[in-house]
Design a protein around this motif. Structure first.
Motif, PDB file in Angstrom:
ATOM      1  N   ASP A 111       8.496  -2.142   7.576  1.00 41.74           N
ATOM      2  CA  ASP A 111       9.257  -2.813   6.533  1.00 41.74           C
ATOM      3  C   ASP A 111      10.493  -1.987   6.164  1.00 41.74           C
ATOM      4  O   ASP A 111      11.626  -2.446   6.274  1.00 41.74           O
ATOM      5  CB  ASP A 111       8.361  -3.008   5.311  1.00 41.74           C
ATOM      6  CG  ASP A 111       9.025  -3.814   4.206  1.00 41.74           C
ATOM      7  OD1 ASP A 111      10.241  -4.033   4.266  1.00 41.74           O
ATOM      8  OD2 ASP A 111       8.309  -4.221   3.267  1.00 41.74           O
ATOM      9  N   ARG A 112      10.260  -0.737   5.746  1.00 38.28           N
ATOM     10  CA  ARG A 112      11.354   0.133   5.329  1.00 38.28           C
ATOM     11  C   ARG A 112      11.117   1.554   5.822  1.00 38.28           C
ATOM     12  O   ARG A 112       9.981   1.947   6.095  1.00 38.28           O
ATOM     13  CB  ARG A 112      11.486   0.153   3.800  1.00 38.28           C
ATOM     14  CG  ARG A 112      11.866  -1.191   3.193  1.00 38.28           C
ATOM     15  CD  ARG A 112      12.137  -1.060   1.704  1.00 38.28           C
ATOM     16  NE  ARG A 112      12.483  -2.353   1.123  1.00 38.28           N
ATOM     17  CZ  ARG A 112      12.858  -2.513  -0.150  1.00 38.28           C
ATOM     18  NH1 ARG A 112      12.948  -1.456  -0.954  1.00 38.28           N
ATOM     19  NH2 ARG A 112      13.148  -3.713  -0.609  1.00 38.28           N
ATOM     20  N   ASN A 158       6.104 -14.586   4.345  1.00 34.33           N
ATOM     21  CA  ASN A 158       5.623 -13.771   5.466  1.00 34.33           C
ATOM     22  C   ASN A 158       4.980 -14.592   6.587  1.00 34.33           C
ATOM     23  O   ASN A 158       4.477 -14.025   7.559  1.00 34.33           O
ATOM     24  CB  ASN A 158       4.616 -12.735   4.965  1.00 34.33           C
ATOM     25  CG  ASN A 158       5.254 -11.699   4.075  1.00 34.33           C
ATOM     26  OD1 ASN A 158       6.390 -11.287   4.306  1.00 34.33           O
ATOM     27  ND2 ASN A 158       4.544 -11.276   3.034  1.00 34.33           N
ATOM     28  N   VAL A 175       5.449   1.341   5.797  1.00 36.36           N
ATOM     29  CA  VAL A 175       6.610   2.074   5.284  1.00 36.36           C
ATOM     30  C   VAL A 175       6.613   3.442   5.958  1.00 36.36           C
ATOM     31  O   VAL A 175       5.670   4.228   5.802  1.00 36.36           O
ATOM     32  CB  VAL A 175       6.570   2.214   3.755  1.00 36.36           C
ATOM     33  CG1 VAL A 175       7.605   3.227   3.286  1.00 36.36           C
ATOM     34  CG2 VAL A 175       6.810   0.861   3.107  1.00 36.36           C
ATOM     35  N   LYS A 213       5.092  -4.774   0.327  1.00 33.56           N
ATOM     36  CA  LYS A 213       5.554  -4.347   1.647  1.00 33.56           C
ATOM     37  C   LYS A 213       4.985  -5.233   2.746  1.00 33.56           C
ATOM     38  O   LYS A 213       3.896  -5.782   2.633  1.00 33.56           O
ATOM     39  CB  LYS A 213       5.179  -2.883   1.908  1.00 33.56           C
ATOM     40  CG  LYS A 213       3.722  -2.588   2.172  1.00 33.56           C
ATOM     41  CD  LYS A 213       3.541  -1.105   2.452  1.00 33.56           C
ATOM     42  CE  LYS A 213       2.080  -0.756   2.681  1.00 33.56           C
ATOM     43  NZ  LYS A 213       1.566  -1.280   3.953  1.00 33.56           N
ATOM     44  N   ARG A 214       5.750  -5.357   3.801  1.00 35.34           N
ATOM     45  CA  ARG A 214       5.353  -6.107   4.990  1.00 35.34           C
ATOM     46  C   ARG A 214       5.063  -5.085   6.085  1.00 35.34           C
ATOM     47  O   ARG A 214       5.964  -4.375   6.522  1.00 35.34           O
ATOM     48  CB  ARG A 214       6.484  -7.031   5.429  1.00 35.34           C
ATOM     49  CG  ARG A 214       6.793  -8.146   4.455  1.00 35.34           C
ATOM     50  CD  ARG A 214       8.239  -8.612   4.525  1.00 35.34           C
ATOM     51  NE  ARG A 214       8.734  -8.858   5.861  1.00 35.34           N
ATOM     52  CZ  ARG A 214       8.881 -10.066   6.408  1.00 35.34           C
ATOM     53  NH1 ARG A 214       8.540 -11.138   5.723  1.00 35.34           N
ATOM     54  NH2 ARG A 214       9.371 -10.202   7.610  1.00 35.34           N
ATOM     55  N   SER A 225      -0.250  -9.761   5.947  1.00 34.32           N
ATOM     56  CA  SER A 225       1.089  -9.228   6.204  1.00 34.32           C
ATOM     57  C   SER A 225       1.235  -7.739   5.896  1.00 34.32           C
ATOM     58  O   SER A 225       2.305  -7.171   6.083  1.00 34.32           O
ATOM     59  CB  SER A 225       2.137 -10.006   5.393  1.00 34.32           C
ATOM     60  OG  SER A 225       1.855  -9.904   4.005  1.00 34.32           O
TER      61      SER A 225
END
Length: 298
Positions: free
Chosen positions: A268-269, A185, A292, A288-289, A159
């Motif tokens: 993710d972000r 996930n 970022v 995190k996925r 992930s």
């Protein structure tokens, strides 16, 4: 120009937003107005000098070679050197910066011969900036593992950035993919192509009876004694702890897959330069996925 600089090793607080001189491209370089970059493991490891090898590369007691991090970027070419032939002013590009880093700035000069090419037409700058490191690492390691001849592939750490690209690329090459990740996930990795998922928080995946032609360790944590149990006869193990050296043609290959809708990115972000410390803190949590992203200009 604005740039995030660090003058000493340490926690995210060593990262400071400052004014720096705008660079001028050499005859074989292009000047890129950076729209987006990312926070990768390479960035925070260099910042914190973890592992110690980072100090041997960048300065024993304080950063010397690299003071502006940012391993990858996307942006628009603002100026070209006199010898540049294949890129032009106004081109939208994405690139792997290499060990020179430099993406945490409003402008970055890169060699035309480097790992840089025109941005995929169906991606935003933020999306494109998250592609080079994860996708190229995944691609080169899969090739090293002989992915064209592998039917059953296990991806551990599926992930994260490298893992999510590895799933999609392995599927592109025709493999049956088993993705190991946390239960939260599972839906994500299935949505990008994983055929099966294993929740490592609930079961020990190394006790499986299934044997795999290729084990892709996207976090570099599977011990040799444990992975041997999972490998089929003639099977191969590859890890992000191995070295890769991407080429321009590799990034162009990835671009073609993206534009034909066979490869995408997971974000993710998203942060900006002013909140880069917070972005580093988040990535260091190992939660995190995908990727970022960091907005620089645009």
């Amino acid at each position: 120009m604005k740039a995030v600089v660090y003058e000493r090793y340490g926690t995210p607080e060593v990262l400071e937003l400052r004014e720096k001189p705008k660079p001028t491209p050499k005859i074989n370089e292009v000047l890129i107005r950076v729209h987006a970059t990312t926070v990768t493991a390479g960035d925070w490891r260099m910042r914190s000098a973890n592992p110690f090898l980072a100090r041997l590369f960048n300065g024993l007691f304080k950063p010397k070679k690299v003071k502006i991090l940012g391993f990858e970027l996307s942006g628009v070419i603002e100026q070209v050197g006199s010898d540049v032939k294949t890129l032009a002013r106004g081109d939208e590009v994405f690139a792997f910066c290499g060990l020179g880093f430099g993406g945490y700035a409003e402008y970055r000069c890169l060699s035309e011969a480097g790992v840089i090419t025109k941005k995929p037409t169906n991606m935003t700058f933020l999306q494109a900036a998250t592609v080079p490191i994860g996708s190229l690492t995944a691609l080169l390691l899969l090739r090293k593992g002989g992915i064209e001849d592998r039917q059953k592939v296990l991806i551990y750490g599926a992930s994260g950035s490298v893992g999510t690209f590895a799933i999609q690329l392995a599927k592109h090459f025709g493999a049956h993919v088993t993705a190991v990740c946390s239960g939260r996930n599972s839906e994500l990795v299935r949505s990008i192509g994983a055929d099966e998922t294993l929740d490592y928080t609930k079961a020990d995946f190394t006790t499986l009876n299934t044997r795999f032609d290729l084990i892709f360790d996207a976090v570099g944590k599977i011990k040799k004694s444990r992975r041997k149990k999972l490998l089929a006869s003639g099977g191969k193990y590859v890890s992000v702890k191995g070295t890769t050296k991407p080429r321009k043609t590799d990034l162009q290959f990835v671009k073609e897959l993206i534009e034909s809708s066979r490869l995408t990115t997971v974000i993710d972000r998203t942060y900006d330069l002013e909140t880069i410390q917070e972005a580093h803190r988040y990535v260091e949590r190992f939660r995190k996925r995908g990727n970022v992203a960091v907005k620089v200009m645009g």
